[in-house]
Enzyme design. Structure first.
Site, PDB file in Angstrom:
ATOM      1  N   ASP A 230      10.075   1.808  -6.070  1.00 43.88           N
ATOM      2  CA  ASP A 230       9.512   1.345  -4.813  1.00 43.88           C
ATOM      3  C   ASP A 230       9.641  -0.179  -4.832  1.00 43.88           C
ATOM      4  O   ASP A 230       8.878  -0.875  -5.511  1.00 43.88           O
ATOM      5  CB  ASP A 230       8.044   1.778  -4.718  1.00 43.88           C
ATOM      6  CG  ASP A 230       7.346   1.148  -3.508  1.00 43.88           C
ATOM      7  OD1 ASP A 230       7.997   0.387  -2.772  1.00 43.88           O
ATOM      8  OD2 ASP A 230       6.152   1.427  -3.321  1.00 43.88           O
TER       9      ASP A 230
ATOM     10  N   LYS B 155       8.941  -6.844   5.469  1.00 42.52           N
ATOM     11  CA  LYS B 155       8.234  -7.677   4.484  1.00 42.52           C
ATOM     12  C   LYS B 155       9.130  -8.810   3.967  1.00 42.52           C
ATOM     13  O   LYS B 155       8.717  -9.604   3.133  1.00 42.52           O
ATOM     14  CB  LYS B 155       7.788  -6.814   3.305  1.00 42.52           C
ATOM     15  CG  LYS B 155       6.724  -5.788   3.684  1.00 42.52           C
ATOM     16  CD  LYS B 155       6.234  -5.058   2.473  1.00 42.52           C
ATOM     17  CE  LYS B 155       5.543  -3.769   2.806  1.00 42.52           C
ATOM     18  NZ  LYS B 155       4.142  -3.912   3.220  1.00 42.52           N
TER      19      LYS B 155
ATOM     20  N   GLN C 257       7.633  -4.503  -2.384  1.00 45.05           N
ATOM     21  CA  GLN C 257       7.089  -5.849  -2.628  1.00 45.05           C
ATOM     22  C   GLN C 257       8.028  -6.684  -3.501  1.00 45.05           C
ATOM     23  O   GLN C 257       7.712  -7.830  -3.824  1.00 45.05           O
ATOM     24  CB  GLN C 257       5.718  -5.764  -3.307  1.00 45.05           C
ATOM     25  CG  GLN C 257       4.632  -5.139  -2.453  1.00 45.05           C
ATOM     26  CD  GLN C 257       4.274  -5.973  -1.220  1.00 45.05           C
ATOM     27  OE1 GLN C 257       4.602  -7.154  -1.118  1.00 45.05           O
ATOM     28  NE2 GLN C 257       3.605  -5.354  -0.277  1.00 45.05           N
TER      29      GLN C 257
ATOM     30  N   HIS D 194       1.380   2.482  -4.466  1.00 39.30           N
ATOM     31  CA  HIS D 194       1.024   2.524  -3.040  1.00 39.30           C
ATOM     32  C   HIS D 194       1.037   3.983  -2.593  1.00 39.30           C
ATOM     33  O   HIS D 194       1.794   4.787  -3.134  1.00 39.30           O
ATOM     34  CB  HIS D 194       2.104   1.726  -2.290  1.00 39.30           C
ATOM     35  CG  HIS D 194       1.866   1.527  -0.836  1.00 39.30           C
ATOM     36  ND1 HIS D 194       2.133   2.489   0.110  1.00 39.30           N
ATOM     37  CD2 HIS D 194       1.413   0.451  -0.148  1.00 39.30           C
ATOM     38  CE1 HIS D 194       1.849   2.014   1.315  1.00 39.30           C
ATOM     39  NE2 HIS D 194       1.406   0.782   1.186  1.00 39.30           N
TER      40      HIS D 194
ATOM     41  N   CYS E 240      -3.854   0.560   0.807  1.00 40.71           N
ATOM     42  CA  CYS E 240      -3.051   1.790   0.627  1.00 40.71           C
ATOM     43  C   CYS E 240      -2.866   2.101  -0.843  1.00 40.71           C
ATOM     44  O   CYS E 240      -1.769   2.496  -1.282  1.00 40.71           O
ATOM     45  CB  CYS E 240      -1.691   1.683   1.302  1.00 40.71           C
ATOM     46  SG  CYS E 240      -1.793   1.501   3.063  1.00 40.71           S
TER      47      CYS E 240
HETATM   48  N1  PMP Z   1       5.181   0.322  -1.231  1.00 45.93           N
HETATM   49  C1  PMP Z   1       4.528  -0.837  -1.343  1.00 45.93           C
HETATM   50  C2  PMP Z   1       4.309  -1.430  -2.685  1.00 45.93           C
HETATM   51  C3  PMP Z   1       4.066  -1.487  -0.206  1.00 45.93           C
HETATM   52  O1  PMP Z   1       3.391  -2.632  -0.326  1.00 45.93           O
HETATM   53  C4  PMP Z   1       4.308  -0.901   1.062  1.00 45.93           C
HETATM   54  C5  PMP Z   1       3.813  -1.562   2.333  1.00 45.93           C
HETATM   55  N2  PMP Z   1       2.489  -1.961   2.318  1.00 45.93           N
HETATM   56  C6  PMP Z   1       5.011   0.300   1.111  1.00 45.93           C
HETATM   57  C7  PMP Z   1       5.435   0.887  -0.053  1.00 45.93           C
HETATM   58  C8  PMP Z   1       5.301   0.988   2.407  1.00 45.93           C
HETATM   59  O2  PMP Z   1       6.142   0.227   3.208  1.00 45.93           O
HETATM   60  P1  PMP Z   1       6.337   0.588   4.727  1.00 45.93           P
HETATM   61  O3  PMP Z   1       4.963   0.708   5.307  1.00 45.93           O
HETATM   62  O4  PMP Z   1       7.099  -0.562   5.291  1.00 45.93           O
HETATM   63  O5  PMP Z   1       7.104   1.871   4.779  1.00 45.93           O
END
Ligand code: PMP
Length: 406
Positions: free
Chosen positions: A198, A224, A201, A121, A364
């Site tokens: 990270d 999430k 998910q 991401h 993203c």
């Molecule tokens: N890493 C992953 C794999 C994600 O799916 C996301 C959120 N789409 C993020 C990081 C970033 O999370 P946040 O926008 O809540 O900071």
């Protein structure tokens, strides 16, 4: 499968969109919130609201207790050794940036390597790009297998004794792939690098155990995993966090402030500058209670089953391509796809006309889109409140969209 009754805990799901009962398949972007979490937030603001750590008055004590209890719930949830290792911050993005700016700036030098993967991401790419540019370090990508999984051989080929940081997502927000974090951490450590995970998910869907994974840092977001927006967690091993400098300075995080120099509080507070995210942490604590009551193992199984069912039924639609591992056991409840000849945004719009919420775009993950050789995809993501009926509605919606566009 989990009982359909679980849906009843989520008031938002009981509504119609464009004249159809809502089918919410966008939990990978943000999950819905159970009544229990909404009640915990309301109770906090209606009965306990106050600033924490400073007050000697009763509300201040209650707010502090609620905030610090939430930290203990998070500690238990990821099996960290100590609450000193749990730092509340805005979300996974802030947590990953904190590791890059604090640990990274202090430990990465010219010619050193930072290793990530093609499936990351943006939140786990850009902080490292910035660090690499600042320090003259080399950002390296581990290539993916054809089915969107990682091979440990490729990890071994990419990580060297110049590698200082390996940062990998636990579960892909696009492909659903679950990565072998424990094994990657072993390779990182054997080369003297730290392992950053990270977990954005993963935390909503898998039983996390930072001690078993032996990761050095883990980042995730509350929103999430049934919690509120604006709260997330950085876990770090205490011996590393102790050596690291804060990146935000101000109230709450200090011990002593002189005219020209200051000292910091001990962990975890030295990383929590300013008034903390009190209500958010309490809401996250309530979300953890809820997830534990349902059972993370049951949630994971439920998602595998729904994703498996969805993939099976969707693959009967001619011209529909699903990305990522074919074996549903290798993926979380995320199914990313494209329908030949239909732009994913148009597809998502037609599905929305039928009350079905899916996400369309690059998710993203532009480097991954490039790797997949597509500009965008549609994504259906399942969570504990989704049912077999939701899968059927999705498949029916896709068939209608196909007819509509052809
Ligand atoms: N890493 C992953 C794999 C994600 O799916 C996301 C959120 N789409 C993020 C990081 C970033 O999370 P946040 O926008 O809540 O900071």
């Amino acid at each position: 499968m989990l009982s359909k009754e679980i849906r009843n805990h989520f008031p938002i799901l009981d509504q119609e969109i464009n004249g159809h009962p809502l089918v919410y398949l966008d939990s990978a972007a943000t999950s819905q919130k159970p009544q229990q979490v909404i009640d915990a937030l309301t109770k906090y603001y209606a009965e306990d609201n106050s600033n924490v750590h400073r007050g000697v008055h009763s509300l201040g004590n209650r707010a502090t207790e609620g905030y610090e209890n939430a930290r203990e719930k998070v500690r238990e949830f990821i099996n960290a050794k100590s609450t000193q290792e749990i730092i509340f911050m805005r979300g996974a993005t802030t947590a990953l940036n904190t590791v890059a700016q604090s640990y990274g700036r202090a430990n990465v030098g010219e010619g050193d390597e930072i290793v990530i993967t093609y499936m990351e991401h943006h939140s786990n790419i850009i902080p490292w790009q910035q660090l690499a540019k600042e320090k003259g370090a080399v950002l390296k990508y581990i290539d993916l297998e054809e089915d969107g999984t990682l091979s440990l051989d490729k990890v071994r080929e990419t990580v060297t004794d110049r590698t200082k940081i390996v940062s990998v997502m636990y579960v892909s927000n696009v492909l659903g792939t679950m990565n072998p974090i424990k094994e990657i951490a072993e390779i990182a450590h054997a080369n003297g690098a730290v392992m950053v995970v990270d977990g954005a998910q993963a935390a909503p869907h898998l039983k996390l155990d930072v001690q078993k994974l032996d990761c050095d840092f883990l980042a995730f977001s509350g929103h999430k995993m049934c919690g509120p927006t604006g709260i997330g967690v950085l876990y770090g091993k205490k011996e590393l966090l102790n050596q690291m400098d804060p990146i935000e300075f101000g109230g709450e995080m200090i011990d002593f402030v002189g005219l020209y120099d200051s000292t910091w509080k001990e962990l975890p507070w030295k990383f929590e500058g300013g008034t903390p995210i009190i209500a958010g942490a309490i809401g996250l604590g309530a979300a953890i209670d809820f997830l534990r009551e349902v059972g993370l193992d049951k949630i994971e199984r439920h998602e595998h089953e729904l994703a498996g069912l969805a993939m099976e039924k969707m693959s009967e639609i001619e011209g529909l391509q699903i990305y990522g591992p074919v074996d549903p056991k290798k993926r979380a409840g995320i199914v990313t796809f494209n329908l030949e000849g239909v732009h994913p945004h148009d597809l998502a719009t037609v599905l929305d006309m039928n009350g079905i919420a899916v996400r369309a775009g690059h998710h993203c993950a532009q480097p991954l889109m490039k790797w997949l050789d597509v500009s965008a995809t549609a994504r259906a993501s399942f969570y504990l409140y989704n049912t077999e009926d939701d899968v059927d509605r999705l498949v029916e919606g896709l068939r209608m969209a196909k007819e509509y566009f052809q």
